[in-house]
Write a protein that holds these residues in place. Sequence first.
Motif, PDB file in Angstrom:
ATOM      1  N   SER A  74       0.811  -1.219   0.000  1.00  0.00           N
ATOM      2  CA  SER A  74       0.000   0.000   0.000  1.00  0.00           C
ATOM      3  C   SER A  74       0.844   1.269   0.000  1.00  0.00           C
ATOM      4  CB  SER A  74      -0.923   0.029   1.214  1.00  0.00           C
ATOM      5  OG  SER A  74      -1.811  -1.045   1.174  1.00  0.00           O
ATOM      6  N   GLY A  75       1.974   1.238   0.683  1.00  0.00           N
ATOM      7  CA  GLY A  75       2.809   2.423   0.812  1.00  0.00           C
ATOM      8  C   GLY A  75       3.429   2.903  -0.489  1.00  0.00           C
ATOM      9  N   ILE A  76       3.487   2.031  -1.486  1.00  0.00           N
ATOM     10  CA  ILE A  76       4.081   2.455  -2.751  1.00  0.00           C
ATOM     11  C   ILE A  76       3.081   2.472  -3.900  1.00  0.00           C
ATOM     12  CG2 ILE A  76       6.398   1.746  -2.124  1.00  0.00           C
ATOM     13  CD1 ILE A  76       6.007  -0.718  -3.925  1.00  0.00           C
ATOM     14  N   GLU A  77       1.845   1.986  -3.654  1.00  0.00           N
ATOM     15  CA  GLU A  77       0.888   2.017  -4.752  1.00  0.00           C
ATOM     16  C   GLU A  77      -0.423   2.677  -4.351  1.00  0.00           C
ATOM     17  OE1 GLU A  77      -1.465  -0.355  -3.240  1.00  0.00           O
ATOM     18  OE2 GLU A  77      -0.980  -2.139  -4.344  1.00  0.00           O
ATOM     19  N   ARG A  78      -1.109   2.217  -3.350  1.00  0.00           N
ATOM     20  CA  ARG A  78      -2.435   2.753  -3.033  1.00  0.00           C
ATOM     21  C   ARG A  78      -2.375   4.093  -2.302  1.00  0.00           C
ATOM     22  NH1 ARG A  78      -5.188   2.589   1.398  1.00  0.00           N
ATOM     23  NH2 ARG A  78      -3.984   0.907   2.315  1.00  0.00           N
ATOM     24  N   ILE A  79      -1.575   4.204  -1.271  1.00  0.00           N
ATOM     25  CA  ILE A  79      -1.560   5.416  -0.441  1.00  0.00           C
ATOM     26  C   ILE A  79      -1.134   6.660  -1.230  1.00  0.00           C
ATOM     27  CG2 ILE A  79      -0.500   6.515   1.576  1.00  0.00           C
ATOM     28  CD1 ILE A  79      -0.565   3.692   2.887  1.00  0.00           C
ATOM     29  N   PRO A  80      -0.061   6.610  -2.042  1.00  0.00           N
ATOM     30  CA  PRO A  80       0.269   7.807  -2.825  1.00  0.00           C
ATOM     31  C   PRO A  80      -0.848   8.235  -3.770  1.00  0.00           C
ATOM     32  CG  PRO A  80       2.123   6.293  -2.791  1.00  0.00           C
ATOM     33  CD  PRO A  80       0.957   5.560  -2.192  1.00  0.00           C
TER      34      PRO A  80
END
Length: 102
Positions: A74-80
Amino acid sequence: YILAHNLQNGHCFLPREKLLPLEAAAAMTDRCFEIAMRENPEVLLVTHGGPFEDPEAMRYCFAHARCHGYIGASGIERIPVEKRLTEVYAAYGALKTGNMQP
């Protein structure tokens, strides 16, 4: 390898106040890795989840825990994407319509 998973991040199901603080997550990660290294000094140590959701948080983790890497998810795809979409939606919401007098 050993993965220290720090539960959900703040953009999922848990409210932010229920997450491990960054300092506690780094300490827990380091403790997990300390135990793993006793068993196998050659083990690859990676972390994921919790407050480790952006480069700044991982910079803190790398400085305070024995950690070789990060499994992003999530930290590199969804959250940004969510953060950027929120900015775009706010910008559209702030627009004022023109004077549409007949």
